[in-house]
Design an enzyme around this catalytic site. Structure first.
Site, short mmCIF file in Angstrom:
data_model
loop_
_atom_site.label_atom_id
_atom_site.label_comp_id
_atom_site.label_asym_id
_atom_site.label_seq_id
_atom_site.Cartn_x
_atom_site.Cartn_y
_atom_site.Cartn_z
N SER A 110 0.81 -1.21 0.00
CA SER A 110 0.00 0.00 0.00
C SER A 110 0.85 1.26 0.00
O SER A 110 0.39 2.30 -0.46
CB SER A 110 -0.88 0.05 1.26
OG SER A 110 -1.93 -0.85 1.15
N HIS A 140 -2.63 -3.79 -6.48
CA HIS A 140 -3.11 -3.32 -5.18
C HIS A 140 -4.59 -3.58 -5.01
O HIS A 140 -5.44 -2.90 -5.62
CB HIS A 140 -2.79 -1.82 -5.03
CG HIS A 140 -3.04 -1.28 -3.67
ND1 HIS A 140 -3.80 -0.16 -3.42
CD2 HIS A 140 -2.65 -1.73 -2.44
CE1 HIS A 140 -3.85 0.06 -2.11
NE2 HIS A 140 -3.16 -0.88 -1.50
N GLU A 188 -5.85 -1.59 -8.24
CA GLU A 188 -4.95 -0.62 -8.88
C GLU A 188 -3.75 -1.40 -9.44
O GLU A 188 -3.09 -2.13 -8.71
CB GLU A 188 -4.47 0.43 -7.86
CG GLU A 188 -5.60 1.35 -7.41
CD GLU A 188 -5.21 2.30 -6.29
OE1 GLU A 188 -5.70 3.44 -6.30
OE2 GLU A 188 -4.42 1.90 -5.39
N ASN A 226 -5.42 5.75 -1.97
CA ASN A 226 -4.86 6.18 -0.68
C ASN A 226 -4.28 7.59 -0.73
O ASN A 226 -4.25 8.29 0.28
CB ASN A 226 -3.83 5.18 -0.17
CG ASN A 226 -4.50 3.93 0.37
OD1 ASN A 226 -5.69 3.93 0.69
ND2 ASN A 226 -3.75 2.85 0.45
P1 NAI Z 1 -1.38 -9.52 7.58
O1 NAI Z 1 -0.50 -9.18 8.71
O2 NAI Z 1 -2.82 -9.83 7.82
O3 NAI Z 1 -0.77 -10.78 6.80
C1 NAI Z 1 0.59 -10.88 6.46
C2 NAI Z 1 0.95 -12.35 6.40
O4 NAI Z 1 2.22 -12.49 5.75
C3 NAI Z 1 1.08 -13.01 7.78
O5 NAI Z 1 0.27 -14.18 7.80
C4 NAI Z 1 2.57 -13.35 7.87
O6 NAI Z 1 2.82 -14.54 8.59
C5 NAI Z 1 2.92 -13.53 6.41
N1 NAI Z 1 4.35 -13.40 6.08
C6 NAI Z 1 5.26 -12.56 6.62
N2 NAI Z 1 6.45 -12.74 6.02
C7 NAI Z 1 6.30 -13.74 5.11
C8 NAI Z 1 7.17 -14.38 4.18
N3 NAI Z 1 8.45 -14.03 4.06
N4 NAI Z 1 6.65 -15.35 3.39
C9 NAI Z 1 5.36 -15.69 3.47
N5 NAI Z 1 4.49 -15.12 4.33
C10 NAI Z 1 4.96 -14.15 5.13
O7 NAI Z 1 -1.20 -8.31 6.52
P2 NAI Z 1 -2.25 -7.76 5.43
O8 NAI Z 1 -3.13 -6.74 6.04
O9 NAI Z 1 -2.85 -8.91 4.72
O10 NAI Z 1 -1.26 -6.96 4.46
C11 NAI Z 1 -0.38 -7.60 3.59
C12 NAI Z 1 0.14 -6.62 2.54
O11 NAI Z 1 -0.97 -6.06 1.84
C13 NAI Z 1 0.94 -5.43 3.07
O12 NAI Z 1 1.95 -5.12 2.15
C14 NAI Z 1 -0.09 -4.32 3.13
O13 NAI Z 1 0.49 -3.04 2.99
C15 NAI Z 1 -0.92 -4.64 1.90
N6 NAI Z 1 -2.31 -4.14 1.91
C16 NAI Z 1 -3.08 -4.18 3.05
C17 NAI Z 1 -4.39 -3.72 3.03
C18 NAI Z 1 -5.25 -3.80 4.26
O14 NAI Z 1 -6.35 -3.20 4.25
N7 NAI Z 1 -4.85 -4.50 5.32
C19 NAI Z 1 -4.98 -3.16 1.80
C20 NAI Z 1 -4.13 -3.24 0.65
C21 NAI Z 1 -2.83 -3.69 0.73
#
Ligand code: NAI
Length: 307
Positions: A137, A158, A170, A208
């Site tokens: 993001s 995105h 996006e 954003n």
């Molecule tokens: P989250 O914390 O819910 O999930 C992240 C997951 O990645 C965790 O299960 C973690 O164990 C895993 N992980 C960490 N390192 C890893 C690796 N090396 N290999 C495999 N898995 C790994 O995070 P979320 O909210 O799903 O966000 C993920 C990405 O999406 C971030 O880059 C965030 O900026 C982006 N994003 C988030 C949004 C939101 O509303 N939460 C919206 C759009 C994008």
């Protein structure tokens, strides 16, 4: 056929096999919609526990959809869920999970070094044709792509939370992203029944970039004592037609996430560094420091525990 003509017009590479890194909130959603579109999907996380959480998110979302779609037909609903789940495979093998991928989508922690490390390993393990995409993001796509030798095959994809419900994706093109890769990602989004928009590799992309400064200005109205939280939300819902007020939305997004994004832009964002528009806010910082992160923690600008 029509499909062949479309291919000739804007060269695309078929995407049938997708590997998604991260089985959290976003990764699980991306896995689900890809599997629903008929792709073979590998969901990758670091532990079986994390994968189990991802699977749970997907199952409960699919069951909700099935219930609406099949009403009284329990067998139909079950086979709908089973067919989609059959397209989903799980792995804790890291980059080795991508050896059959046409597309890798990364949705792991929002940390440049961690993402670069993953993509460097993927660059070695994945076939030459594999397209790499990040769901970041707030990071610059080109900075992540730098860890690889395939900057022409790298882009931003995105998605929005909740992924199964939110129509928009996006598609972010860096200076190096090739036409074929860009067009393939647009087509992939359409295959997922999403609406893609495209933009350059600029802070916050489109949504954003507009939304976060708007949320922060709402916080500043309250900090200056000009109006109450409830009145700002009512004003924007009833006066601007927004489905949620800015404070309801900030609580939904997570106050830590909002803070993380503006702090990054304020210290280091192209064209945003040092701007009042993204300056730190005492009110926001205090809430985050107190662990009041919004809906997910039970309290943010509003208290959800009481309801
Ligand atoms: P989250 O914390 O819910 O999930 C992240 C997951 O990645 C965790 O299960 C973690 O164990 C895993 N992980 C960490 N390192 C890893 C690796 N090396 N290999 C495999 N898995 C790994 O995070 P979320 O909210 O799903 O966000 C993920 C990405 O999406 C971030 O880059 C965030 O900026 C982006 N994003 C988030 C949004 C939101 O509303 N939460 C919206 C759009 C994008």
């Amino acid at each position: 056929s029509a499909a062949m003509l479309a291919t000739a017009a804007g060269d695309v590479q078929p995407i049938k096999n997708v590997t998604v890194f991260g089985s959290g909130l976003m990764g699980a959603g991306i896995v689900q919609v890809s599997a629903q579109a008929g792709c073979q999907v590998t969901m990758v996380d670091v532990t079986p526990d994390a994968l189990a959480k991802g699977e749970k998110i997907i199952l409960s979302s699919l069951k909700r959809t099935a219930k609406k779609k099949y009403a009284e037909d329990a067998a139909g609903a079950q086979s709908f869920v089973d067919q989609i789940m059959a397209n989903i495979h799980q792995s804790t093998e890291g980059a080795q999970a991508a050896t059959k991928a046409d597309l890798v989508v990364e949705a792991i922690v929002e940390n440049l070094t961690v993402k670069q490390k993953l993509f460097a390993a993927l660059d070695e393990a994945a076939p030459k044709h594999t397209i790499f995409a990040s769901n970041t993001s707030s990071l610059k796509i080109a900075d992540i792509a730098e860890a690889t030798q395939r900057r022409d095959r790298f882009a931003g994809l995105h998605f929005f939370n909740p992924v199964p419900q939110m129509k928009l994706v996006e598609v972010i093109r860096t200076r190096d992203t090739s036409d074929v890769v860009f067009n393939s990602l647009l087509q992939f989004c359409r295959d997922l029944k999403k609406a893609p928009v495209s933009c350059k590799d600029t802070p916050g992309f489109i949504v954003n970039r507009l939304l976060v400064p708007y949320l922060m200005e709402a916080v500043r109205i309250v900090e200056r004592g000009e109006a109450s939280i409830a009145d700002v939300d009512t004003a924007m819902k009833l006066g601007a037609g927004y489905p949620m007020g800015p404070f309801e939305l900030a609580d939904f997004v997570g106050l830590d996430t909002v803070k993380f994004i503006i702090d990054g832009w304020y210290t280091n964002g192209d064209g945003l560094k040092g701007k009042e528009l993204v300056a730190p806010s005492k009110l926001l910082n205090d809430l985050v420091a107190a662990g009041k992160l919004g809906r997910k923690s039970g309290e943010g600008f509003y208290n959800y525990a009481q309801k």
